[in-house]
Design an enzyme around this catalytic site. Structure first.
Site: not given
Lengths: 608, 251
Positions: A244, A264
């Site tokens: 990740h 994000r």
């Protein structure tokens, strides 16, 4: 030998989203069902999922449907996904989300009162049903409460160490070899327990605890992968491990803890030490047509998806993780060796606290960083294994009759890289299918299996071995050495020489594990528990390393510095692991199942 | 940046035990759980402790730090002076299994007794429609990570084992409040809250809200409104009359 015995139709190993969903389905189809889990009910790794459940419900963008979701999923996996799994997943996810509401889940809402959906990496439309940034908690609590309401038996803090196989009668096909049950121990007392059952569903999650920097908990020791191999099943795609892109990196004790992709999705951007949005420099050709070229276009996309393309920060995770790795290597990293994730300068403090309450709390409490006022420092962390038990897509059945696998422990669905949000939906879709098929198999073979007495005695003897040895090594030291090995040599960027060194070290670690000793007695003894987990971790690590060495290309969660490009031949090849007679891992190449023309057409019709 | 800390950790089982003293290294940014793990790896391989996520999300590593119910993973070592002795003991309201691990089955027994969520029908198109403002009240309680710190601190059961049969504890009173406020749920659990789960035992001292690592306002937003709703039902003359008129003799 003192042994507690139980008899069921279906035994589910693991109580995360996939396990509980499988148990609910098996129970509702008339099977006597038990769930066996290593932790207390409600603590499984699903609880840590943050962002949401991907499902093309079209609540915010009516243009979205299963075909777009299918396409995004396949492209995110660099087309190595099993097409049938990706199809079933995209088609069924919306119903699986809706039924959670019938069981009490409370998702965030749209202004029309429907389930709200958020943007995430690799998804064309806002698609993730969510509850703030604690969606996993909502999912597990809902399934837990449903499991309890149905009165399903749960064996908490109980670890399965062996799957039992033997002759299975019934089903009209005469006698065959298949699953007959499982053997394990109660963590609390150390006493042994066996379940007789014609169906076992593995829902044990992943393998991340073999890596030094990981978002995974102690439970992620690859038990299910290893149990399946030892029972004669196969593992597919083991070379693909997802790092990740955004784990915490400071202070050292929290290194690896997940920072949700929702940061994000909700407008956060990545910057290097010079303040540049470096992701614009890392847009691969494969995604160029659908990715914004300028910061202005990227920023407009959140509101107007028709006329703008996705920000490069929302490329699939493998791309973002590699980019961060490159920036840090090039000397443009933060003081603690990561990059900056900045939402403070882009969204209001109120918005951030409302949408990302757990992240706000996590950084405030653990790092003394106020994410509404300053950027976070983040870097890649081992998060998810795409590889797992090779299963038949419609039934989640492994190659051993009576054995099923769903969720992270199953392989194929995500190809070489999983999109964010597709894990929670995977758990629900294939958890349900595994539970249904396990119940059907069991009801055909009720009374047709018996516990193999010799195997039970052998399993008990093996479990007690670490107590019999005096003066051997401490299991914690061996685990740390394995984690360092995988981190250094089979991590985010790989080369043949490093993987070969890893395999040598794994062989050496195997000798050390055979000589471990533990202090104390059998009652709630973490040292002993770790000693029993280590052989699983080593076996799975060997699978990862062998497959990583064999695949001489870079694709998704497998990046070879010595073979940096994707390769057309590998694009249609899966690597499959089986257990060799000598206990080692052997690899075979297998052609990737080819999707039918009506699905292949989707890649032409749906615009990029 | 590292220093040697003095830790006193309770070790023992159901038959008894005592505080054992350890000297152990502490590094910058660490939490109490890091130090416990270092003890396991270096000095006490069989030291029993529950943990999972190490990020305050799962509610496994509950214990008492210097007598206060806390999550070990969210208690930073920087909150103590380097010379301060840190004492770790198991949750006091529950029977000890071993070391820092307690038998919390009381909570799972109570959870199973609560009448399950019972939704009304879906809309014609298969959706349930709810407004954000309406789901937020129950969402606050669904933030609960079931760490059982509220149960541990609640004086009704902390030193009163005898109350456990009649009292479900703050965690399950807010579960009842959550269901009561849930926009889709159609079941009335107010009688049960009072009679089966011991709502009346709570005298709203708010200790549970103080220890909640999720910052849930258990008392103000959950238990007090639930008490008011129960009082409405019990003492509203019209409700009383309605319940008399509608009642049929048991056959």
């Amino acid at each position: 030998m003192e042994l507690e015995r139980h008899e069921y139709d279906v035994v589910v190993v693991g109580a995360g989203g996939a396990g509980l969903r499988a148990a609910i389905e098996a129970h509702e189809n008339g099977a006597r069902t038990a769930v066996v889990c290593k932790s207390l009910l409600g603590k499984a790794h699903t609880v840590m999922a943050e962002g949401g459940i991907a499902a093309a419900m079209g609540n915010l963008w009516p243009e979205d449907d299963w075909r777009v979701h299918f396409r995004d999923t396949m492209r995110g996996g660099k087309m190595l996904n099993h097409w049938r799994m990706a199809q079933l997943h995209a088609q069924e996810a919306p119903d699986r989300v809706r039924e959670l509401e019938d069981w009490g889940a409370l998702f965030d809402r749209t202004p029309d009162g429907l389930i709200s959906q958020r943007d995430f990496g690799g998804h064309r439309y806002a698609r993730l049903a969510h509850v703030g940034d604690r969606t996993g908690l909502e999912l597990i609590r809902t399934l837990q409460q449903r499991t309890v309401a149905l009165g399903i038996d749960v064996y908490m803090e109980c670890t399965v160490t062996r799957l039992l196989t033997g002759p299975v009668a019934g089903g009209g096909a005469g006698e065959e070899q298949g699953i007959t049950g499982a053997f394990g121990y109660w963590r609390e007392s150390g006493r042994f327990v066996a379940w007789q059952a014609p169906s076992v569903v593995l829902a044990t999650g992943g393998i991340g605890k073999s890596y030094k920097v990981t978002s995974n908990s102690w439970e992620y020791t690859g038990d299910g992968h290893s149990l399946a191999l030892q029972a004669g099943a196969t593992l597919v795609n083991m070379e693909f491990v997802q790092f990740h892109p955004t784990g915490m990196i400071w202070p050292p004790s929290v290194r690896g803890i997940l920072v949700t992709e929702s940061v994000r999705g909700d407008g956060g951007v990545l910057r290097n030490s010079a303040g540049n949005r470096f992701m614009f420099d890392y847009i691969p050709d494969f995604f160029r047509k659908e990715t914004a070229e300028t910061e202005d276009e990227a920023d407009r996309w959140y509101e107007d998806k028709k006329n703008n393309r996705r920000p490069p920060e929302l490329l699939p995770r493998d791309e973002v993780a590699r980019a961060i790795n490159s920036e840090v290597k090039a000397g443009r990293g933060t003081p603690h060796g990561g990059v900056f994730l900045d939402i403070a300068s882009r969204r209001s403090a109120e918005y951030i606290r409302k949408r990302l309450p757990s992240m706000y709390h996590q950084f405030k409490e653990l790092a003394e960083v106020d994410i509404t006022a300053e950027p976070m420092e983040v870097g890649p962390t081992c998060h998810y294994v795409m590889g797992g038990v090779e299963v038949e897509p419609d039934t989640a059945a492994a190659r051993v009759p009576g054995l099923f696998a769903a969720g992270e422990v199953a392989g194929g669905m995500h190809g070489s890289n999983r999109l964010g949000g597709n894990s929670l939906s995977d758990l629900l879709v294939f958890g349900r299918r595994a539970g249904l098929a396990a119940a059907e198999h069991a009801l055909k073979h009720t009374g047709g299996v018996a516990l193999p007495e010799a195997a039970l005695a052998d399993a008990a003897r093996a479990a007690l071995e670490p107590f019999d040895r005096e003066g051997g090594e401490n299991p914690y030291t061996v685990q740390q050495d394995l984690q360092q090995t995988m981190h250094d040599l089979v991590g985010i960027i790989r080369t043949a020489s490093e993987i070969e060194r890893a395999l040598e070290r794994i062989a050496e670690l195997r000798r050390r594990v055979a000589d471990l000793s533990v202090e104390g007695h059998r009652q709630y003894n973490p040292g002993w528990h770790l000693a029993l987990d280590l052989p699983h971790m080593l076996l799975v690590s060997e699978c990862i390393a062998r497959a990583a060495l064999e695949r001489q290309e870079s694709r998704g969660g497998h990046t070879r510095d010595d073979f940096p490009a994707t390769d057309a031949e590998w694009a249609t090849t899966n690597l499959v692991c089986v257990l060799a007679p000598d206990g080692g891992v052997s690899l075979t190449r297998q052609p990737l199942p080819q999707m039918p023309p009506e699905l292949a057409e989707i890649f032409e019709e749906v615009p990029g | 940046m590292s220093y040697d800390a003095t830790f006193r950790v309770w070790r023992g089982d159901a038959t008894g035990g005592d505080l054992q003293t350890f000297t152990v290294e502490v590094n910058e940014g660490e939490v109490v759980l890091d130090v416990i793990h270092r003890l396991q790896a270096s000095q006490a391989g069989d030291l029993a402790v529950r943990w999972n996520c190490k990020a305050g999300k799962c509610g496994s590593c509950s214990a008492e730090v210097n007598g206060r119910p806390r999550l070990l993973c969210m208690t930073r070592m920087s909150t103590f002076a380097e010379t301060e002795t840190v004492t770790i003991t198991p949750l006091r309201a529950f029977p000890v299994i071993r070391d820092l691990v307690t038998d919390v089955s009381y909570n799972y027994v109570k959870a199973a007794q609560i009448p399950a969520f019972t939704p009304g029908p879906r809309d014609a198109d298969g959706a349930h429609r709810m407004q954000q403002v309406d789901v937020e009240r129950s969402q606050e309680f669904r933030k609960c990570i079931e760490c059982w710190l509220c149960q541990d601190t609640c004086h009704v059961i902390r030193d009163h084992e005898e109350n456990k049969a009649a009292f479900a504890g703050p965690r399950f009173l807010i579960r009842l409040a959550e269901l009561d406020m849930h926009p889709l749920d159609v079941l009335d659990r107010r009688e049960d809250a009072q009679d089966q789960f011991g709502l009346g035992y709570c005298n709203i001292t708010k200790c549970c809200s103080e220890v909640c690592p999720e910052g849930i306002h258990l008392t103000d937003n959950g238990i007090i409104p639930l008490k008011e709703r129960v009082a409405d039902r019990r003492f509203d003359p019209l409700t009383w009359l309605g319940s008399r008129i509608g009642r049929r003799p048991r056959s």
